[in-house]
Design a protein around this motif. Structure first.
Motif, short mmCIF file in Angstrom:
data_model
loop_
_atom_site.label_atom_id
_atom_site.label_comp_id
_atom_site.label_asym_id
_atom_site.label_seq_id
_atom_site.Cartn_x
_atom_site.Cartn_y
_atom_site.Cartn_z
N THR A 126 0.86 -1.19 0.00
CA THR A 126 0.00 0.00 0.00
C THR A 126 0.89 1.24 0.00
O THR A 126 2.13 1.13 0.00
CB THR A 126 -0.96 0.00 1.21
OG1 THR A 126 -1.91 1.05 1.06
CG2 THR A 126 -0.23 0.19 2.53
N THR A 127 0.28 2.42 -0.02
CA THR A 127 1.05 3.66 0.09
C THR A 127 0.45 4.48 1.23
O THR A 127 -0.56 4.10 1.82
CB THR A 127 1.01 4.48 -1.21
OG1 THR A 127 -0.35 4.81 -1.49
CG2 THR A 127 1.61 3.72 -2.37
N ILE A 128 1.05 5.60 1.55
CA ILE A 128 0.70 6.32 2.78
C ILE A 128 -0.42 7.33 2.57
O ILE A 128 -1.02 7.81 3.52
CB ILE A 128 1.96 6.97 3.38
CG1 ILE A 128 3.04 5.93 3.61
CG2 ILE A 128 1.66 7.68 4.69
CD1 ILE A 128 2.60 4.74 4.45
N GLY A 129 -0.71 7.69 1.34
CA GLY A 129 -1.88 8.56 1.14
C GLY A 129 -1.75 9.52 -0.02
O GLY A 129 -2.54 9.49 -0.95
N SER A 130 -0.73 10.37 0.04
CA SER A 130 -0.67 11.39 -1.01
C SER A 130 0.17 10.91 -2.20
O SER A 130 1.12 10.16 -2.05
CB SER A 130 -0.07 12.67 -0.45
OG SER A 130 1.19 12.43 0.10
N PHE A 131 -0.26 11.38 -3.39
CA PHE A 131 0.54 11.20 -4.60
C PHE A 131 1.02 12.57 -5.05
O PHE A 131 0.60 13.59 -4.51
CB PHE A 131 -0.29 10.47 -5.66
CG PHE A 131 -0.32 8.99 -5.42
CD1 PHE A 131 0.86 8.29 -5.25
CD2 PHE A 131 -1.52 8.30 -5.32
CE1 PHE A 131 0.85 6.92 -5.00
CE2 PHE A 131 -1.53 6.94 -5.07
CZ PHE A 131 -0.35 6.25 -4.91
N PRO A 132 1.92 12.61 -6.04
CA PRO A 132 2.58 13.88 -6.37
C PRO A 132 1.64 15.07 -6.53
O PRO A 132 0.66 15.00 -7.26
CB PRO A 132 3.29 13.56 -7.69
CG PRO A 132 3.60 12.10 -7.57
CD PRO A 132 2.44 11.50 -6.84
N GLN A 133 1.97 16.12 -5.81
CA GLN A 133 1.26 17.39 -5.97
C GLN A 133 2.03 18.13 -7.06
O GLN A 133 2.91 18.93 -6.79
CB GLN A 133 1.26 18.18 -4.67
CG GLN A 133 0.43 17.54 -3.58
CD GLN A 133 -0.96 18.18 -3.44
OE1 GLN A 133 -1.15 19.34 -3.76
NE2 GLN A 133 -1.93 17.41 -2.97
N THR A 134 1.67 17.85 -8.28
CA THR A 134 2.40 18.41 -9.43
C THR A 134 2.06 19.88 -9.60
O THR A 134 1.16 20.40 -8.94
CB THR A 134 1.99 17.68 -10.71
OG1 THR A 134 0.57 17.76 -10.81
CG2 THR A 134 2.42 16.23 -10.68
N LYS A 135 2.78 20.51 -10.51
CA LYS A 135 2.51 21.90 -10.85
C LYS A 135 1.03 22.06 -11.21
O LYS A 135 0.37 23.00 -10.81
CB LYS A 135 3.38 22.29 -12.05
CG LYS A 135 3.82 23.70 -11.97
CD LYS A 135 4.93 24.13 -12.92
CE LYS A 135 4.75 23.79 -14.37
NZ LYS A 135 5.78 22.97 -14.96
N GLU A 136 0.50 21.11 -11.99
CA GLU A 136 -0.88 21.20 -12.44
C GLU A 136 -1.85 21.17 -11.26
O GLU A 136 -2.82 21.91 -11.24
CB GLU A 136 -1.21 20.04 -13.40
CG GLU A 136 -0.50 20.10 -14.75
CD GLU A 136 0.99 19.76 -14.67
OE1 GLU A 136 1.39 18.97 -13.76
OE2 GLU A 136 1.77 20.28 -15.48
#
Ligand code: GLN
Ligand code: ZN
Length: 762
Positions: free
Chosen positions: A437-447
């Motif tokens: 699993t992952t911890i929650g957030s994914f990349p907060q990109t420029k977009e």
């Protein structure tokens, strides 16, 4: 008759509008030349001094200003340069200074850690047994002369004391402490003598370590050190400053050969006051009374504080033996309320940031020197402003107070034991061994950040923004499926920050425009204000979690920030107890957890990365804090059904002190940072014989590096040597919001591959 003086211990560096931060970052990216940069920060520094003078502060500090961190400044002053950054230069260049703090192409930055129990982080000095301290450059002297020549001010230089400096440093053997101290003391003496020769009358030597438990040996080192300093600089007056708590051994502290002692009468009020009452205060010393809260943002009740100061005045007997100060440096509060145009006046009038706190200090000193009547206007205003907020409808929510009053003292508990839940959940979720699993957030990109800006500026309507967030979520659900992760997350694209997001949706919170404080280096945070009873109005996370779940057959974890973390990362009202605020937040989160469960979200993660941060400095106070934290967490989570799986996440590399607390949270799964600490953390869980689900960070997300499958496998295998494979999960160290997709996707592929390979070896 002498006078009570007003004194500041330290002023915020960042500037009203974060000018300091901007200058630093522009310099780092090469957009400001060194000359322009140095001139910019010089102007800022002088403007801070001028402002304090205008407010009327008698003793204004220098040396509190820093280009990064005051602990690093002290280490650099004494040539305590990590080997990998030594260049042979005698004076340490700006480049080397910033390299130690931030790393460079060739060398990793020095470690950074929390400054006592604050949210400020300092650079940990690295010393080895054979380090030979020397004076690189007496920057304090420069700063003292600058203030004197430019502004005609005789300032009070501030320096971190030798014992705290050594105790906070790492890399040398304890047996070497004395030798290092012996080497440092003459250097302190030299620095201070140069200040005295330049006209300094007082110096403030910060020894906050004195509020931590001191052994006899520690205290002996203190006596020895301060005798050497005192004898070495006759004529210069030394103020030994403590803060954040009461001094551990009052009698030993006031016996030290110095001319004044600074004590915290906010965070160490009871113990410091009772010590003074019991043992008196030495006639030959100044008492710097830290009566104005240096760490919170509320206005002071000047009437009550003036009374306290009168008591202290009678203890020290002479006006000239009393200073009025903040309880600590004002580094920990924002600069001024004067730019806050958007806050409700009721709240605004009850706030006091650094500048306003200094005004309070000046007022109190005046009240003591002249009479209470001379400052009656300010006293009455402080009382009425605080009362207005106190009685206001939005501070007091009757429904919340009723719910709070109904809480039982017994710890809330899950309906069944972990063993039973584990079996039920194994059937419900049917996950493979070592689920990923992952911890929650994914990349907060420029977009993503741009979309938020569009919404804020009104360029996009709600609908358009929401569609964007949904699309981003859908994209990452698909990515997670393709990678083959077992338990998915929606990605937290709708969140700017894990506390602010909830604060904006819950009742009782407010947000400032410029209420920034330095967290580390140029990084600043703008904590929300919890000013009223915290209440839940409507679901905050259900829509996005349910949407994400609708796109996949794999379970999607709901994602909330826990009550203790929300508390610790906010400025919190101080008219009710910490436990009450914890529980108010917990009651609100409980409703959210319930709403998620109703929407058929059956794994719910309640993050508590800041649980350990709030740990009191005093051993005796720790159990209450930890109990209250556990109570609140369980209040929010423990009512769920057996087949709802509660997760939590924490990320720092020290769990020793809180391992039983972690166990007491009674979560089904905890995910922790393990890769960054190179797996060392596991032993804490092993020693404790931790039996519940545990997700290991096998991927250090703090670096852009993409770790190999082999590396991640090795972390997992190491853990499996000591942990039952039935309880182990595989995940990154923390959320991935600061990483780029190009780093995240391949790294997660390696992680899943690592999990598969280890699974096959089981
Ligand atoms: N769920 C949060 C995230 O992934 C947790 C962040 C944290 O631990 N600081 O971003
Ligand atoms: Zn984390």
């Amino acid at each position: 008759m002498g006078k009570v003086l007003s004194a500041n211990l330290g002023y915020p560096r960042i500037g009203e509008k974060r000018e300091w931060k901007k200058a630093l970052e522009q310099f780092w990216t090469g957009n400001l030349s060194k000359d322009v940069f140095l001139n910019t920060v010089r102007k800022l520094r002088l403007s801070y001094l001028k402002k304090q003078k205008q407010i009327g502060v008698d003793l204004i500090p220098v040396g509190d200003f820093s280009l990064y961190d005051h602990v690093l400044d002290t280490a650099v002053l004494f040539g305590l340069i990590p080997k990998r950054f030594q260049t042979g230069e005698k004076e340490i260049s700006l480049e080397t200074y910033f390299s130690i703090a931030r790393g460079n192409k060739n060398a990793e930055a020095s470690e950074m850690t929390k400054w006592f129990n604050t949210n400020y982080h300092y650079i940990v000095p690295e010393i080895s047994n054979d380090t030979l301290p020397y004076i690189t450059h007496n920057r304090l002297l420069d700063l003292f002369i600058e203030a004197k020549e430019e502004l005609g001010l005789i300032t009070k230089p501030v320096i971190l004391g030798p014992i705290t400096l050594l105790k906070l440093s790492k890399g040398y053997d304890a047996a070497h402490f004395s030798t290092l101290l012996d080497e440092l003391l003459p250097l302190y003496v030299r620095v201070l003598n140069e200040l005295r020769e330049a006209g300094a009358e007082w110096v403030q030597i910060d020894e906050p370590i004195l509020v931590k438990e001191q052994t006899n040996e520690d205290l002996a080192a203190f006596s020895r050190a301060y005798q050497v300093i005192k004898d070495g600089v006759p004529g210069l007056k030394l103020l030994l400053q403590t803060y954040f708590e009461a001094v551990d051994d009052y009698q030993a502290a006031v016996r030290l050969p110095v001319d004044g002692i600074g004590l915290d009468f906010v965070y160490g009020k009871e113990a410091n006051l009772s010590a003074i009452r019991t043992f008196g205060f030495p006639e030959d010393k100044v008492l710097a009374a830290g009566v104005i809260d240096g760490r919170n943002i509320w206005k002071t009740n000047l009437a009550a504080t003036l009374d306290e100061l009168q008591t202290l005045l009678s203890a020290v007997k002479y006006h000239e033996k009393l200073w009025v100060t903040p309880s600590s440096s004002l580094l920990h509060v924002p600069v001024t309320v004067s730019n806050e145009s958007e806050l409700d006046p009721l709240l605004l009038n009850a706030l006091s940031f650094a500048d306003e706190k200094l005004s309070e200090i000046v007022t109190l000193a005046k009240g003591l020197n002249e009479s209470a009547a001379a400052v009656d206007g300010a006293i009455q205003k402080s009382i009425s402003d605080l009362k207005a907020l106190q009685q206001s409808a939005h501070r007091n929510n009757q429904e919340v107070e009723k719910e709070l009053a109904q809480l039982s003292s017994e710890l809330p508990a899950r309906p069944s034991s972990y063993q039973l839940r584990q079996q039920i959940q194994a059937d419900t979720f049917n996950l493979p061994p070592l689920p990923t699993t992952t911890i929650g957030s994914f990349p907060q990109t420029k977009e993503v950040r741009q979309a938020r800006r569009h919404l804020r500026r009104g360029e996009w309507n709600e609908e358009k923004y929401e569609q964007f967030i949904k699309d981003e979520t859908a994209k990452w659900i698909q990515i997670q499926e393709e990678i083959g992760i077992d338990v998915l997350v929606h990605g937290e694209f709708e969140r700017n920050d894990m506390v602010e997001y909830f604060g904006e949706k819950l009742g009782g919170f407010a947000f400032t425009r410029f209420g920034w404080v330095q967290s580390y280096g140029s990084r600043c945070v703008k904590p929300p204000l919890i000013f009223g009873d915290v209440s839940w109005g409507a679901p905050m996370t259900v829509k996005m979690s349910a949407y994400a779940q609708s796109l996949t057959d794999k379970p999607v974890k709901g994602m909330l920030t826990g009550p203790v973390t929300i508390y610790n990362w906010s400025f919190v009202r101080n008219d009710i107890s910490q436990a009450d605020v914890f529980n108010q937040i917990a009651l609100a989160l409980k409703k959210e957890v319930h709403a998620l469960e109703e929407a058929d979200i059956r794994m719910i993660q309640v993050d508590e990365p800041a649980l350990r941060e709030g740990l009191p400095l005093k051993e005796a106070k720790k159990p209450v804090y930890l109990h209250d934290a556990v109570y609140a967490f369980r209040l929010a989570t423990s009512f769920v059904n057996n087949d709802t799986q509660i997760h939590t996440h924490m990320c720092y590399s020290e769990f020793d002190e809180i391992i039983d607390t972690i166990d007491a949270l009674d979560t089904d799964v905890i995910s922790i940072e393990a890769a960054r600490s190179h797996g060392e953390i596991i032993s804490t869980f092993e020693d404790f014989k931790y039996k519940k689900g545990i997700g290991l960070g096998v991927y250090d997300i703090h670096s852009p590096r993409i770790p190999s499958t082999e590396e991640m496998k090795s972390y997992a295998e190491r853990a499996l040597k000591v942990l039952d494979p039935k309880v182990v999960w595989i995940n990154p160290d923390c959320g991935l919001k600061t990483r780029r997709p190009e780093e995240t996707i391949p790294a997660l592929k390696h992680m899943v591959k690592a999990a598969h390979e280890v699974r096959n070896e089981l």
